[in-house]
Write an enzyme that holds these catalytic residues in place. Structure first.
Site, mmCIF file in Angstrom:
data_model
loop_
_atom_site.group_PDB
_atom_site.id
_atom_site.type_symbol
_atom_site.label_atom_id
_atom_site.label_comp_id
_atom_site.label_asym_id
_atom_site.label_seq_id
_atom_site.Cartn_x
_atom_site.Cartn_y
_atom_site.Cartn_z
ATOM 1 N N HIS A 53 0.851 -1.188 0.000
ATOM 2 C CA HIS A 53 0.000 0.000 0.000
ATOM 3 C C HIS A 53 0.887 1.238 0.000
ATOM 4 O O HIS A 53 0.703 2.142 -0.789
ATOM 5 C CB HIS A 53 -0.937 -0.005 1.209
ATOM 6 C CG HIS A 53 -1.937 1.111 1.185
ATOM 7 N ND1 HIS A 53 -3.006 1.172 2.045
ATOM 8 C CD2 HIS A 53 -2.027 2.246 0.431
ATOM 9 C CE1 HIS A 53 -3.710 2.273 1.808
ATOM 10 N NE2 HIS A 53 -3.120 2.945 0.836
ATOM 11 N N GLU A 113 0.695 8.135 -3.858
ATOM 12 C CA GLU A 113 1.639 7.741 -2.805
ATOM 13 C C GLU A 113 2.895 8.606 -2.846
ATOM 14 O O GLU A 113 3.438 8.985 -1.799
ATOM 15 C CB GLU A 113 2.003 6.254 -2.949
ATOM 16 C CG GLU A 113 0.865 5.306 -2.616
ATOM 17 C CD GLU A 113 0.417 5.423 -1.171
ATOM 18 O OE1 GLU A 113 1.274 5.350 -0.276
ATOM 19 O OE2 GLU A 113 -0.795 5.605 -0.941
ATOM 20 N N HIS A 117 3.368 11.005 0.336
ATOM 21 C CA HIS A 117 4.353 10.408 1.239
ATOM 22 C C HIS A 117 5.798 10.550 0.753
ATOM 23 O O HIS A 117 6.692 10.873 1.539
ATOM 24 C CB HIS A 117 4.028 8.933 1.463
ATOM 25 C CG HIS A 117 2.645 8.696 1.975
ATOM 26 N ND1 HIS A 117 2.243 9.087 3.228
ATOM 27 C CD2 HIS A 117 1.560 8.111 1.383
ATOM 28 C CE1 HIS A 117 0.970 8.750 3.410
ATOM 29 N NE2 HIS A 117 0.530 8.172 2.306
#
Length: 241
Positions: A53, A113, A117
């Site tokens: 993930h 992502e 992040h």
């Protein structure tokens, strides 16, 4: 804006993230508590592997970072193109296999992502590379390092070593072929000396989270979890792929 940096080759190798505040953010990540989230979706990925993930940097106090990420100038939406043009010939194949979107749009997922992040990993800021920086190289390094971390901390293999294997699906609202949360936690502790957080929807296993701090610039080591479990009995079913 990040301050001037030390070249990575001259960074001390024994620093531990979250232990000092006077370390160059190129040498040790400022957001030095991280979660590697591995997911189990019966529709996606190899039958004997958890998929990724993401790897999510948090503050050293365990708080989440802004949902919009940490650097709007590198909010790339074309991650597939960037990775395809990189000097890592296998990365797209590996990403498609081990980091698929459960919504069917891998580029959107990977871009999300990265923006949320990846831009918050201070050791990957372009200024950290000084004169050796090549365009987008931090993007490829981010995704490849996570694939390597997933391979090193292979949740499927750790569970399998403790006799925890996916079971055949059962009909009905309360499947009988379940495992306990304690069984999952003990299997991970047996493998790596720390417990995970285990996430479920109802009884259906969704994700296993491993928490890390960082030694030096990019050596991850597992630490005890800071989050909450959402499972009691766990239905860990075989994939249909």
């Amino acid at each position: 804006m990040l301050p001037p940096h030390t070249a990575p080759g001259t960074c001390p190798i024994d620093t531990i993230s979250c232990q000092r505040t006077d370390i160059d953010p190129c040498c040790s990540p400022q957001n030095g508590l991280l979660v590697l989230a591995q997911q189990w979706d019966t529709r996606w990925g190899p039958s004997d592997q958890f998929t990724v993930h993401g790897l999510w940097p948090d503050t050293c106090q365990g708080k989440q970072l802004p949902g919009s990420g940490c650097d709007h100038t590198r909010a790339y939406s074309n991650i597939t193109d960037i990775l395809s043009s990189s000097n890592d010939p296998d990365i797209i194949r590996d990403m498609n296999s081990l980091w698929p979107s459960n919504k069917g749009d891998n580029n959107w997922f990977w871009s999300h992502e990265w923006v949320k992040h990846g831009t918050c990993v201070t050791t990957l800021h372009p200024t950290c590379y000084a004169d050796s920086y090549l365009p987008y190289q931090e993007v490829t390094e981010y995704f490849r390092s996570i694939l390597d971390l997933r391979a090193k901390y292979n949740v499927y293999a750790a569970l399998n070593a403790s006799g925890i294997v996916p079971t055949e699906p059962e009909t009905g609202r309360r499947p009988k072929n379940t495992y306990s949360l304690d069984q999952f936690k003990q299997a991970i502790r047996d493998a790596w000396g720390v417990e995970p957080n285990v996430k479920c929807r109802g009884r259906q296993l969704q994700e296993v989270w491993l928490w890390f701090q960082v030694r030096g610039r990019d050596t991850y080591y597992p630490v005890e979890p800071r989050g909450q479990d959402t499972c009691h009995r766990i239905s860990y079913q075989q994939k249909s792929t």
